[in-house]
Design a protein around this motif. Structure first.
Motif, PDB file in Angstrom:
ATOM      1  N   THR A 173      23.729  34.202 -64.972  1.00  0.00           N
ATOM      2  CA  THR A 173      25.190  34.210 -64.851  1.00  0.00           C
ATOM      3  C   THR A 173      25.848  35.281 -65.707  1.00  0.00           C
ATOM      4  OG1 THR A 173      27.161  32.810 -64.900  1.00  0.00           O
ATOM      5  CG2 THR A 173      25.622  32.527 -66.710  1.00  0.00           C
ATOM      6  N   HIS A 174      27.036  35.697 -65.246  1.00  0.00           N
ATOM      7  CA  HIS A 174      27.936  36.477 -66.102  1.00  0.00           C
ATOM      8  C   HIS A 174      29.034  35.560 -66.648  1.00  0.00           C
ATOM      9  CE1 HIS A 174      26.157  40.265 -64.916  1.00  0.00           C
ATOM     10  NE2 HIS A 174      26.252  39.902 -63.657  1.00  0.00           N
ATOM     11  N   GLN A 175      29.169  34.368 -66.033  1.00  0.00           N
ATOM     12  CA  GLN A 175      30.245  33.432 -66.430  1.00  0.00           C
ATOM     13  C   GLN A 175      29.713  32.549 -67.557  1.00  0.00           C
ATOM     14  OE1 GLN A 175      32.942  33.933 -64.437  1.00  0.00           O
ATOM     15  NE2 GLN A 175      31.699  35.290 -63.160  1.00  0.00           N
ATOM     16  N   GLY A 213      22.014  39.621 -68.425  1.00  0.00           N
ATOM     17  CA  GLY A 213      21.809  41.075 -68.404  1.00  0.00           C
ATOM     18  C   GLY A 213      22.962  41.716 -67.668  1.00  0.00           C
ATOM     19  N   LEU A 214      23.116  43.001 -67.871  1.00  0.00           N
ATOM     20  CA  LEU A 214      24.221  43.721 -67.228  1.00  0.00           C
ATOM     21  C   LEU A 214      24.025  43.761 -65.715  1.00  0.00           C
ATOM     22  CD1 LEU A 214      24.536  46.780 -69.677  1.00  0.00           C
ATOM     23  CD2 LEU A 214      25.881  44.663 -69.671  1.00  0.00           C
ATOM     24  N   ASN A 215      25.082  44.098 -64.984  1.00  0.00           N
ATOM     25  CA  ASN A 215      25.000  44.253 -63.536  1.00  0.00           C
ATOM     26  C   ASN A 215      23.856  45.184 -63.154  1.00  0.00           C
ATOM     27  OD1 ASN A 215      28.510  44.218 -63.482  1.00  0.00           O
ATOM     28  ND2 ASN A 215      27.267  42.742 -62.423  1.00  0.00           N
ATOM     29  N   GLY A 216      23.092  44.785 -62.159  1.00  0.00           N
ATOM     30  CA  GLY A 216      22.049  45.652 -61.612  1.00  0.00           C
ATOM     31  C   GLY A 216      20.785  45.727 -62.451  1.00  0.00           C
ATOM     32  N   ILE A 217      20.665  44.908 -63.496  1.00  0.00           N
ATOM     33  CA  ILE A 217      19.501  45.008 -64.387  1.00  0.00           C
ATOM     34  C   ILE A 217      18.258  44.341 -63.771  1.00  0.00           C
ATOM     35  CG2 ILE A 217      19.793  42.893 -65.770  1.00  0.00           C
ATOM     36  CD1 ILE A 217      19.054  46.346 -67.173  1.00  0.00           C
ATOM     37  N   GLY A 218      18.498  43.374 -62.842  1.00  0.00           N
ATOM     38  CA  GLY A 218      17.343  42.756 -62.175  1.00  0.00           C
ATOM     39  C   GLY A 218      17.272  41.236 -62.266  1.00  0.00           C
ATOM     40  N   LYS A 219      18.384  40.578 -62.598  1.00  0.00           N
ATOM     41  CA  LYS A 219      18.352  39.111 -62.739  1.00  0.00           C
ATOM     42  C   LYS A 219      18.007  38.434 -61.407  1.00  0.00           C
ATOM     43  CE  LYS A 219      22.612  39.176 -64.189  1.00  0.00           C
ATOM     44  NZ  LYS A 219      22.797  40.644 -64.109  1.00  0.00           N
ATOM     45  N   THR A 220      18.715  38.840 -60.339  1.00  0.00           N
ATOM     46  CA  THR A 220      18.425  38.241 -59.021  1.00  0.00           C
ATOM     47  C   THR A 220      17.005  38.578 -58.602  1.00  0.00           C
ATOM     48  OG1 THR A 220      20.750  38.512 -58.460  1.00  0.00           O
ATOM     49  CG2 THR A 220      19.251  38.117 -56.624  1.00  0.00           C
ATOM     50  N   THR A 221      16.584  39.811 -58.873  1.00  0.00           N
ATOM     51  CA  THR A 221      15.222  40.235 -58.525  1.00  0.00           C
ATOM     52  C   THR A 221      14.197  39.344 -59.226  1.00  0.00           C
ATOM     53  OG1 THR A 221      16.043  42.494 -58.298  1.00  0.00           O
ATOM     54  CG2 THR A 221      13.652  42.223 -58.542  1.00  0.00           C
ATOM     55  N   LEU A 222      14.422  39.052 -60.501  1.00  0.00           N
ATOM     56  CA  LEU A 222      13.469  38.203 -61.231  1.00  0.00           C
ATOM     57  C   LEU A 222      13.437  36.794 -60.625  1.00  0.00           C
ATOM     58  CD1 LEU A 222      11.442  37.941 -63.521  1.00  0.00           C
ATOM     59  CD2 LEU A 222      13.315  37.414 -65.081  1.00  0.00           C
ATOM     60  N   HIS A 275       9.159  47.274 -58.666  1.00  0.00           N
ATOM     61  CA  HIS A 275      10.135  48.220 -58.134  1.00  0.00           C
ATOM     62  C   HIS A 275      10.287  47.932 -56.650  1.00  0.00           C
ATOM     63  CE1 HIS A 275       6.884  50.522 -56.209  1.00  0.00           C
ATOM     64  NE2 HIS A 275       6.217  50.335 -57.323  1.00  0.00           N
ATOM     65  N   TYR A 276      11.444  48.267 -56.108  1.00  0.00           N
ATOM     66  CA  TYR A 276      11.631  48.165 -54.656  1.00  0.00           C
ATOM     67  C   TYR A 276      10.992  49.401 -54.018  1.00  0.00           C
ATOM     68  CZ  TYR A 276      14.799  44.204 -55.300  1.00  0.00           C
ATOM     69  OH  TYR A 276      15.333  42.968 -55.610  1.00  0.00           O
ATOM     70  N   ASN A 277      11.150  49.537 -52.680  1.00  0.00           N
ATOM     71  CA  ASN A 277      10.474  50.628 -51.968  1.00  0.00           C
ATOM     72  C   ASN A 277      10.918  52.014 -52.411  1.00  0.00           C
ATOM     73  OD1 ASN A 277       8.980  48.852 -50.614  1.00  0.00           O
ATOM     74  ND2 ASN A 277      10.263  48.818 -48.764  1.00  0.00           N
ATOM     75  N   ASN A 278      12.103  52.095 -53.035  1.00  0.00           N
ATOM     76  CA  ASN A 278      12.590  53.404 -53.495  1.00  0.00           C
ATOM     77  C   ASN A 278      11.922  53.853 -54.803  1.00  0.00           C
ATOM     78  OD1 ASN A 278      13.669  51.674 -55.346  1.00  0.00           O
ATOM     79  ND2 ASN A 278      15.793  51.912 -54.676  1.00  0.00           N
ATOM     80  N   ASN A 279      10.971  53.021 -55.309  1.00  0.00           N
ATOM     81  CA  ASN A 279      10.183  53.365 -56.503  1.00  0.00           C
ATOM     82  C   ASN A 279      10.977  53.397 -57.806  1.00  0.00           C
ATOM     83  OD1 ASN A 279       7.563  53.459 -55.745  1.00  0.00           O
ATOM     84  ND2 ASN A 279       7.697  55.557 -54.954  1.00  0.00           N
ATOM     85  N   THR A 303      12.131  51.927 -61.056  1.00  0.00           N
ATOM     86  CA  THR A 303      11.605  50.818 -61.867  1.00  0.00           C
ATOM     87  C   THR A 303      12.676  49.763 -62.107  1.00  0.00           C
ATOM     88  OG1 THR A 303      10.144  52.321 -62.996  1.00  0.00           O
ATOM     89  CG2 THR A 303      10.589  50.244 -64.121  1.00  0.00           C
ATOM     90  N   ILE A 304      12.332  48.511 -61.840  1.00  0.00           N
ATOM     91  CA  ILE A 304      13.226  47.401 -62.203  1.00  0.00           C
ATOM     92  C   ILE A 304      12.660  46.717 -63.451  1.00  0.00           C
ATOM     93  CG2 ILE A 304      14.371  45.276 -61.429  1.00  0.00           C
ATOM     94  CD1 ILE A 304      15.166  47.619 -59.700  1.00  0.00           C
ATOM     95  N   PHE A 305      11.361  46.338 -63.401  1.00  0.00           N
ATOM     96  CA  PHE A 305      10.737  45.717 -64.574  1.00  0.00           C
ATOM     97  C   PHE A 305       9.489  46.466 -64.973  1.00  0.00           C
ATOM     98  CE2 PHE A 305      12.526  41.914 -62.308  1.00  0.00           C
ATOM     99  CZ  PHE A 305      13.654  41.855 -63.102  1.00  0.00           C
TER     100      PHE A 305
HETATM  101  N1  LIG Z   1      16.410  45.329 -51.420  1.00  0.00           N
HETATM  102  C1  LIG Z   1      16.612  46.252 -52.355  1.00  0.00           C
HETATM  103  N2  LIG Z   1      16.158  47.509 -52.198  1.00  0.00           N
HETATM  104  C2  LIG Z   1      16.334  48.469 -53.148  1.00  0.00           C
HETATM  105  N3  LIG Z   1      16.982  48.231 -54.320  1.00  0.00           N
HETATM  106  C3  LIG Z   1      17.452  46.987 -54.532  1.00  0.00           C
HETATM  107  C4  LIG Z   1      17.301  45.938 -53.564  1.00  0.00           C
HETATM  108  N4  LIG Z   1      17.870  44.814 -54.063  1.00  0.00           N
HETATM  109  C5  LIG Z   1      18.361  45.146 -55.277  1.00  0.00           C
HETATM  110  N5  LIG Z   1      18.108  46.429 -55.553  1.00  0.00           N
HETATM  111  C6  LIG Z   1      18.440  47.162 -56.798  1.00  0.00           C
HETATM  112  O1  LIG Z   1      17.697  46.541 -57.842  1.00  0.00           O
HETATM  113  C7  LIG Z   1      18.458  46.517 -59.033  1.00  0.00           C
HETATM  114  C8  LIG Z   1      18.519  45.102 -59.555  1.00  0.00           C
HETATM  115  O2  LIG Z   1      19.285  44.321 -58.645  1.00  0.00           O
HETATM  116  P1  LIG Z   1      19.606  42.805 -58.921  1.00  0.00           P
HETATM  117  O3  LIG Z   1      20.449  42.300 -57.798  1.00  0.00           O
HETATM  118  O4  LIG Z   1      18.333  42.099 -59.196  1.00  0.00           O
HETATM  119  O5  LIG Z   1      20.456  42.889 -60.266  1.00  0.00           O
HETATM  120  P2  LIG Z   1      21.339  41.794 -60.999  1.00  0.00           P
HETATM  121  O6  LIG Z   1      20.987  41.855 -62.447  1.00  0.00           O
HETATM  122  O7  LIG Z   1      21.163  40.471 -60.325  1.00  0.00           O
HETATM  123  O8  LIG Z   1      22.793  42.361 -60.761  1.00  0.00           O
HETATM  124  P3  LIG Z   1      24.243  41.651 -60.743  1.00  0.00           P
HETATM  125  O9  LIG Z   1      24.485  41.133 -62.120  1.00  0.00           O
HETATM  126  O10 LIG Z   1      25.147  42.754 -60.403  1.00  0.00           O
HETATM  127  O11 LIG Z   1      24.192  40.574 -59.703  1.00  0.00           O
HETATM  128  C9  LIG Z   1      19.824  47.104 -58.687  1.00  0.00           C
HETATM  129  O12 LIG Z   1      19.824  48.458 -59.080  1.00  0.00           O
HETATM  130  C10 LIG Z   1      19.892  46.997 -57.183  1.00  0.00           C
HETATM  131  O13 LIG Z   1      20.664  48.035 -56.636  1.00  0.00           O
END
Ligand SMILES: Nc1ncnc2c1ncn2[C@@H]1O[C@H](COP(=O)(O)OP(=O)(O)OP(=O)(O)O)[C@@H](O)[C@H]1O
Length: 280
Positions: free
Chosen positions: A184-186, A35-44, A10-14, A16-18
């Motif tokens: 990717t979404h593409q 995965g859908l927008n905001g699910i956590g792909k970039t985070t992973l 999770h990020y600092n806001n607590n 849950t991402i994974f």
């Molecule tokens: N630095 C951060 N601090 C707090 N929350 C964050 C931070 N970066 C991303 N998030 C949140 O973490 C969640 C996952 O973000 P992430 O960018 O990993 O998703 P994603 O699957 O890559 O999305 P997209 O398909 O839209 O690119 C989102 O709800 C995003 O708002």
């Protein structure tokens, strides 16, 4: 080899991402991370690159923990981010300054990739469009010859010929000592490249399967009267996913499969029943 064990984040806001993600990724494969927008792909991808640290659980890449950010690890991983943040230098200067960080960097390959993408290495980054900068970053990433290549929306901003080039180049680039993960979404830009699907949903890795294994148990057909696991109505008729009882070969439709997971709450369970040993 990438080993992910009980990864939670999770990020600092607590928020849950994974939640307890476990997987093993083997070299020689191109993984599609969906995965859908905001699910956590970039985070992973950031966790795998060592830019973020797991809250619990552990990631090991060829035995090394990414978040320790050791030189052997950082010189063997490259993350192509969606935003291209390169200094305002000429491409040739960027190459001469950054390439020593990657011991396997291949300058001849870099220049040939720039030629395929029709970018001149005398250009200054500040004079390039987003798509051209993306091409430079992709060319650099590939020329670095790292064992782990992470790509976040790599085809975003590429023109149509560049997307075709990208597919050809990646298909040639993968080898037994490399792992490529593409988020990717593409999906239509790269669906022939991907040989293993990783699908994130509701904080979990809900699907972790090779296209080959999935193709053995499901098939994609048009306008069938058989009982379908999932159906979409399109302008050219009905697109179905059926159980592949007769082991028929059919082109794997990743987009339809992804939609089935999101639109039909029982689809994944049905797949689980067809593949009893599945992690799906
Ligand atoms: N630095 C951060 N601090 C707090 N929350 C964050 C931070 N970066 C991303 N998030 C949140 O973490 C969640 C996952 O973000 P992430 O960018 O990993 O998703 P994603 O699957 O890559 O999305 P997209 O398909 O839209 O690119 C989102 O709800 C995003 O708002």
């Amino acid at each position: 080899m990438i080993a992910v064990e009980n990864l939670s984040f999770h990020y600092n806001n607590n928020i849950t991402i994974f939640e307890s993600i476990t997987s093993e990724l083997a070299p020689g494969h191109i993984y599609g991370l969906l995965g859908l927008n905001g699910i956590g792909k970039t985070t992973l991808l950031k966790l795998l690159s060592g830019a973020l640290f797991p809250k619990t659980g552990v990631i090991r890449i060829n035995g090394i923990i990414p978040s320790e950010r050791s030189t052997p690890f950082l010189s063997d991983v490259y993350f192509v981010t969606d935003e291209v943040d390169l200094p305002d230098w000429t491409i040739a200067d960027i190459c001469s300054i950054y390439s020593p960080l990657y011991p396997k960097f291949d300058l001849v390959y870099f220049e040939s990739l720039l030629t395929s993408f029709q970018v001149d290495n005398r250009e200054n980054i500040k004079d390039l469009s987003y798509g051209q900068r993306k091409k430079v970053n992709i060319a650099f990433a590939l020329a670095s010859n790292v064992s782990l290549l992470l790509m976040d929306e790599p085809t975003n901003g590429l023109d149509i010929p560049a997307k075709t080039q990208f597919r050809k180049i990646i298909a040639k680039h993968i080898s037994d000592d490399k792992i490529i993960i593409i988020s990717t979404h593409q999906i239509r830009d790269i669906h022939h490249l991907i040989d293993h699907l990783l699908i994130l949903k509701k904080h979990k890795l809900v699907l972790d399967k090779s296209i080959y294994e999935l193709g053995k148990v499901i098939k994609f057909v048009r306008n069938s009267h058989q009982q379908a696991l999932y159906t979409e109505n399109h302008i050219d008729g009905d697109h179905h996913i059926l159980a592949n009882d007769d082991q028929e070969d059919s082109p794997f439709d990743i987009e339809l499969f992804f939609n089935a997971i999101h639109e039909n709450p029982t689809f994944l369970n049905q797949i689980k029943q067809i593949i009893p040993q599945s992690h799906a």
